[in-house]
Design a protein around this motif. Sequence first.
Motif, PDB file in Angstrom:
ATOM      1  N   ASP A   1      37.251 -18.880  51.755  1.00  0.00           N
ATOM      2  CA  ASP A   1      36.331 -17.764  51.587  1.00  0.00           C
ATOM      3  C   ASP A   1      34.990 -18.081  52.251  1.00  0.00           C
ATOM      4  OD1 ASP A   1      35.298 -15.412  50.788  1.00  0.00           O
ATOM      5  OD2 ASP A   1      35.189 -15.895  48.658  1.00  0.00           O
ATOM      6  N   GLY A   2      35.034 -18.201  53.562  1.00  0.00           N
ATOM      7  CA  GLY A   2      33.787 -18.449  54.285  1.00  0.00           C
ATOM      8  C   GLY A   2      33.375 -19.913  54.270  1.00  0.00           C
ATOM      9  N   ILE A   3      34.125 -20.745  54.996  1.00  0.00           N
ATOM     10  CA  ILE A   3      33.838 -22.185  54.977  1.00  0.00           C
ATOM     11  C   ILE A   3      33.008 -22.596  56.193  1.00  0.00           C
ATOM     12  CG2 ILE A   3      34.893 -24.480  55.040  1.00  0.00           C
ATOM     13  CD1 ILE A   3      36.583 -23.699  52.978  1.00  0.00           C
ATOM     14  N   ASP A   4      31.900 -23.241  55.924  1.00  0.00           N
ATOM     15  CA  ASP A   4      31.063 -23.806  56.990  1.00  0.00           C
ATOM     16  C   ASP A   4      31.130 -25.314  56.881  1.00  0.00           C
ATOM     17  OD1 ASP A   4      29.982 -21.260  57.861  1.00  0.00           O
ATOM     18  OD2 ASP A   4      28.877 -21.273  55.968  1.00  0.00           O
ATOM     19  N   LEU A   5      31.475 -25.960  57.991  1.00  0.00           N
ATOM     20  CA  LEU A   5      31.533 -27.425  57.964  1.00  0.00           C
ATOM     21  C   LEU A   5      31.284 -27.939  59.369  1.00  0.00           C
ATOM     22  CD1 LEU A   5      32.260 -30.049  56.419  1.00  0.00           C
ATOM     23  CD2 LEU A   5      34.617 -29.711  57.162  1.00  0.00           C
ATOM     24  N   THR A   6      30.512 -28.999  59.471  1.00  0.00           N
ATOM     25  CA  THR A   6      30.229 -29.592  60.768  1.00  0.00           C
ATOM     26  C   THR A   6      30.715 -31.032  60.762  1.00  0.00           C
ATOM     27  OG1 THR A   6      28.275 -28.212  60.970  1.00  0.00           O
ATOM     28  CG2 THR A   6      28.433 -30.090  62.447  1.00  0.00           C
ATOM     29  N   ILE A   7      31.487 -31.387  61.781  1.00  0.00           N
ATOM     30  CA  ILE A   7      32.022 -32.751  61.862  1.00  0.00           C
ATOM     31  C   ILE A   7      31.552 -33.367  63.167  1.00  0.00           C
ATOM     32  CG2 ILE A   7      34.131 -34.129  61.929  1.00  0.00           C
ATOM     33  CD1 ILE A   7      35.369 -31.403  60.621  1.00  0.00           C
ATOM     34  N   GLN A   8      30.845 -34.487  63.067  1.00  0.00           N
ATOM     35  CA  GLN A   8      30.375 -35.173  64.269  1.00  0.00           C
ATOM     36  C   GLN A   8      31.461 -36.113  64.777  1.00  0.00           C
ATOM     37  OE1 GLN A   8      27.574 -34.226  65.473  1.00  0.00           O
ATOM     38  NE2 GLN A   8      26.767 -33.148  63.671  1.00  0.00           N
ATOM     39  N   ALA A   9      31.389 -36.422  66.057  1.00  0.00           N
ATOM     40  CA  ALA A   9      32.341 -37.377  66.618  1.00  0.00           C
ATOM     41  C   ALA A   9      32.204 -38.704  65.887  1.00  0.00           C
ATOM     42  CB  ALA A   9      32.088 -37.558  68.106  1.00  0.00           C
ATOM     43  N   GLY A  10      33.325 -39.315  65.534  1.00  0.00           N
ATOM     44  CA  GLY A  10      33.317 -40.609  64.860  1.00  0.00           C
ATOM     45  C   GLY A  10      33.073 -40.529  63.373  1.00  0.00           C
ATOM     46  N   GLU A  11      32.909 -39.303  62.879  1.00  0.00           N
ATOM     47  CA  GLU A  11      32.618 -39.156  61.465  1.00  0.00           C
ATOM     48  C   GLU A  11      33.905 -39.107  60.647  1.00  0.00           C
ATOM     49  OE1 GLU A  11      29.677 -36.300  58.763  1.00  0.00           O
ATOM     50  OE2 GLU A  11      30.607 -35.510  60.573  1.00  0.00           O
ATOM     51  N   MET A  12      33.802 -39.531  59.379  1.00  0.00           N
ATOM     52  CA  MET A  12      34.935 -39.367  58.471  1.00  0.00           C
ATOM     53  C   MET A  12      34.496 -38.461  57.332  1.00  0.00           C
ATOM     54  SD  MET A  12      37.421 -42.056  56.825  1.00  0.00           S
ATOM     55  CE  MET A  12      38.373 -41.753  55.365  1.00  0.00           C
ATOM     56  N   VAL A  13      35.187 -37.327  57.236  1.00  0.00           N
ATOM     57  CA  VAL A  13      34.858 -36.331  56.214  1.00  0.00           C
ATOM     58  C   VAL A  13      35.981 -36.288  55.197  1.00  0.00           C
ATOM     59  CG1 VAL A  13      34.478 -33.871  55.797  1.00  0.00           C
ATOM     60  CG2 VAL A  13      33.539 -34.950  57.851  1.00  0.00           C
ATOM     61  N   CYS A  14      35.645 -36.368  53.921  1.00  0.00           N
ATOM     62  CA  CYS A  14      36.663 -36.251  52.881  1.00  0.00           C
ATOM     63  C   CYS A  14      36.522 -34.922  52.156  1.00  0.00           C
ATOM     64  CB  CYS A  14      36.530 -37.388  51.868  1.00  0.00           C
ATOM     65  SG  CYS A  14      37.244 -38.914  52.457  1.00  0.00           S
ATOM     66  N   LEU A  15      37.644 -34.232  52.002  1.00  0.00           N
ATOM     67  CA  LEU A  15      37.657 -32.994  51.227  1.00  0.00           C
ATOM     68  C   LEU A  15      38.210 -33.318  49.856  1.00  0.00           C
ATOM     69  CD1 LEU A  15      39.438 -30.582  53.755  1.00  0.00           C
ATOM     70  CD2 LEU A  15      36.974 -30.864  53.432  1.00  0.00           C
ATOM     71  N   ILE A  16      37.433 -32.963  48.817  1.00  0.00           N
ATOM     72  CA  ILE A  16      37.980 -33.135  47.479  1.00  0.00           C
ATOM     73  C   ILE A  16      37.962 -31.773  46.795  1.00  0.00           C
ATOM     74  CG2 ILE A  16      37.246 -35.540  47.304  1.00  0.00           C
ATOM     75  CD1 ILE A  16      34.912 -34.621  45.574  1.00  0.00           C
ATOM     76  N   GLY A  17      38.724 -31.653  45.726  1.00  0.00           N
ATOM     77  CA  GLY A  17      38.783 -30.388  45.011  1.00  0.00           C
ATOM     78  C   GLY A  17      40.093 -30.277  44.265  1.00  0.00           C
ATOM     79  N   ALA A  18      40.116 -29.381  43.284  1.00  0.00           N
ATOM     80  CA  ALA A  18      41.288 -29.241  42.435  1.00  0.00           C
ATOM     81  C   ALA A  18      42.491 -28.763  43.245  1.00  0.00           C
ATOM     82  CB  ALA A  18      40.996 -28.264  41.307  1.00  0.00           C
ATOM     83  N   SER A  19      43.654 -28.908  42.646  1.00  0.00           N
ATOM     84  CA  SER A  19      44.866 -28.398  43.276  1.00  0.00           C
ATOM     85  C   SER A  19      44.746 -26.886  43.454  1.00  0.00           C
ATOM     86  CB  SER A  19      46.054 -28.741  42.370  1.00  0.00           C
ATOM     87  OG  SER A  19      47.235 -28.331  42.977  1.00  0.00           O
ATOM     88  N   GLY A  20      45.082 -26.409  44.635  1.00  0.00           N
ATOM     89  CA  GLY A  20      44.998 -24.974  44.897  1.00  0.00           C
ATOM     90  C   GLY A  20      43.643 -24.516  45.391  1.00  0.00           C
ATOM     91  N   SER A  21      42.711 -25.462  45.596  1.00  0.00           N
ATOM     92  CA  SER A  21      41.369 -25.053  46.016  1.00  0.00           C
ATOM     93  C   SER A  21      41.324 -24.687  47.498  1.00  0.00           C
ATOM     94  CB  SER A  21      40.364 -26.172  45.718  1.00  0.00           C
ATOM     95  OG  SER A  21      40.791 -27.373  46.316  1.00  0.00           O
TER      96      SER A  21
ATOM     97  N   PHE B   1      33.104 -30.812  48.520  1.00  0.00           N
ATOM     98  CA  PHE B   1      33.820 -30.350  47.336  1.00  0.00           C
ATOM     99  C   PHE B   1      34.226 -28.896  47.537  1.00  0.00           C
ATOM    100  CE2 PHE B   1      33.599 -28.237  43.118  1.00  0.00           C
ATOM    101  CZ  PHE B   1      34.786 -28.762  42.632  1.00  0.00           C
ATOM    102  N   LEU B   2      35.531 -28.675  47.483  1.00  0.00           N
ATOM    103  CA  LEU B   2      36.083 -27.343  47.719  1.00  0.00           C
ATOM    104  C   LEU B   2      36.521 -26.770  46.380  1.00  0.00           C
ATOM    105  CD1 LEU B   2      36.459 -26.281  50.609  1.00  0.00           C
ATOM    106  CD2 LEU B   2      38.888 -26.689  50.373  1.00  0.00           C
ATOM    107  N   ASP B   3      36.164 -25.503  46.157  1.00  0.00           N
ATOM    108  CA  ASP B   3      36.525 -24.875  44.893  1.00  0.00           C
ATOM    109  C   ASP B   3      36.857 -23.422  45.160  1.00  0.00           C
ATOM    110  OD1 ASP B   3      36.363 -25.094  41.773  1.00  0.00           O
ATOM    111  OD2 ASP B   3      35.257 -23.270  42.315  1.00  0.00           O
ATOM    112  N   ASN B   4      38.107 -23.024  44.883  1.00  0.00           N
ATOM    113  CA  ASN B   4      38.515 -21.642  45.113  1.00  0.00           C
ATOM    114  C   ASN B   4      38.179 -21.139  46.512  1.00  0.00           C
ATOM    115  OD1 ASN B   4      39.959 -20.448  43.032  1.00  0.00           O
ATOM    116  ND2 ASN B   4      38.133 -20.569  41.723  1.00  0.00           N
ATOM    117  N   GLY B   5      38.400 -21.957  47.492  1.00  0.00           N
ATOM    118  CA  GLY B   5      38.180 -21.515  48.867  1.00  0.00           C
ATOM    119  C   GLY B   5      36.737 -21.538  49.317  1.00  0.00           C
TER     120      GLY B   5
END
Lengths: 242, 270
Positions: free
Chosen positions: A20-40, A210-214
């Motif tokens: 539901d409208g996700i904004d995310l920026t990932i730089q080269a060499g970066e490690m991004v972790c997505l966390i959040g409940a099941s179904g998020s 942290f992802l929650d309900n999209g």
Amino acid sequence: MSLLETRGLVKSYGGTRVLDGIDLTIQAGEMVCLIGASGSGKSTFLKCLNLLEPVDDGQILLDGVDIAEPDLDPRPVRQRIGIVFQSFNLFPHMTALENVLLAPCRVHGRRRQDVSPEVERLFTRFGLEDRMGHYPDQLSGGQQQRVAIVRALAMKPDVMLFDEITSALDPELVGDVLDVLRTLRAEGMTMVLATHEMGFARELADTVCFLDNGRMLETAPPAEIFTNPQNDRTRAFLARVL
Amino acid sequence: MPTRREIFERRQRRRANLIAALSTGAVLLAVCVLVPLSPGWESVQRAFFNGAIFARTFPGLLEAFLLDVAIFAWCAPLIAILALALAIARDLRAPALTPVRLAATAFIDIFRGLPVILVIYLVGFGIPGLGLPRPWNSPYLWGSLSLILVYAAYTAEVIRSGISSIHDSQRAAALSLGLTETDTMRYVVLPQAIRRVIPANMNLFIALQKDVALLSFIGPVEIFRQAGVYKSLLANFTPYVGAALIFLAVTIPATRYADHLMNKQRRQQQ
Ligand SMILES: Nc1ncnc2c1ncn2[C@@H]1O[C@H](COP(=O)(O)OP(=O)(O)OP(=O)(O)O)[C@@H](O)[C@H]1O
Ligand SMILES: [Mg+2]
């Protein structure tokens, strides 16, 4: 310029907005972790990033080029963005080596004997040199998952996506797979990781989302998000899982 | 030392075997005693189970059966190829190939919907009826073609069920590596799908071996027709029993083998 960026990414399945409208920026060499409940929406987000799922709205910029364009050929993008799945998804009728060679030979049109040496080096690097001739059902879960990682790496992607790649493994096999991620991290591979392993996210991530309900409710370095979460829902989630 | 459970199970097993042997023996005994007691048995025995006639006709039947095997042998690979093409054509998505898809769908609907014997009559009598020159009027040719058309339609559907049984995650994995749809089908989906439907297709091919006998209606002197010739000649039905035994000698082992493959696969999928 960031390597990969999403702007207002929207994805629905049959009327429900899973992203539901996700904004995310990932730089080269970066490690991004997505966390959040099941179904998020973690898996859906990763599948949208390499165009395995068509996006409904918003942009995905890879090196500044919008790849969410509906009439764009997804194949060149997929070659640059590798993905590894929770359930390995190795091809059961091929040996580990054949699994890995298929894409470089068919997609890049390279000859088997040209690709083999570098692929064998990848196998060796991840402790699989004596498993190349095995079929997936002759390998442990941890070995299968490492072969799946090697298979994605053999395409020399710029970004790697990992979707809960240790969730289907017995606890004693998780370590081997996480070691592979540590190696890749040290080599400066750009990675996006959906994970339930909070300890691992804390240890290696540059950014935790942290992802929650999209919706992406909070994005911060691990030191901040784990010790001092700003959002109530992040706090509630972390209280449950930590 | 056997455990208490093992001792118990062994006793149970011995009991079960004993009961099975006793009941089977009783039924066999009843059949062997009662059937010959029936009033018509003598004439049935003379007409169907005549040892001398059996011995005289069996070699000829066996030779005629070679023709059944030959027809089967040239039909089977053609069926496999046509079925594969049909299965793929039915799921084509490119708009330009819509006519191909529709044609494949119509083909499968038509030939699955008709009795085999009807197709053999229509094709086997109809096409040579056009007055074609030799060898194009051969009943072998058009009879075989009828079998190929019908069995390719069935086999195509079986292959399609195999294709749809391959989990979507396999396709996703292949596509995520940058493979084209075509390569994904060719290298990832089809090899697995075909392997999975081998037992089901074996059952179809056993049915095909039996249905080759239907070609006798349009001319070829294969085993069923040969048995008919002997029957008229000797005024005795024993040759049909001989033909039945020859069919069973081929189909029963083949069926058992298909079942074995099917069970093995079921065990592997668990
Ligand atoms: N193909 C699909 N069709 C319909 N709904 C789907 C589909 N895939 C996912 N969803 C729904 O989208 C939502 C997000 O799913 P997603 O798999 O992205 O969650 P997740 O965060 O990865 O969860 P998990 O931690 O359990 O893997 C869920 O409600 C799910 O039911
Ligand atoms: Mg998921």
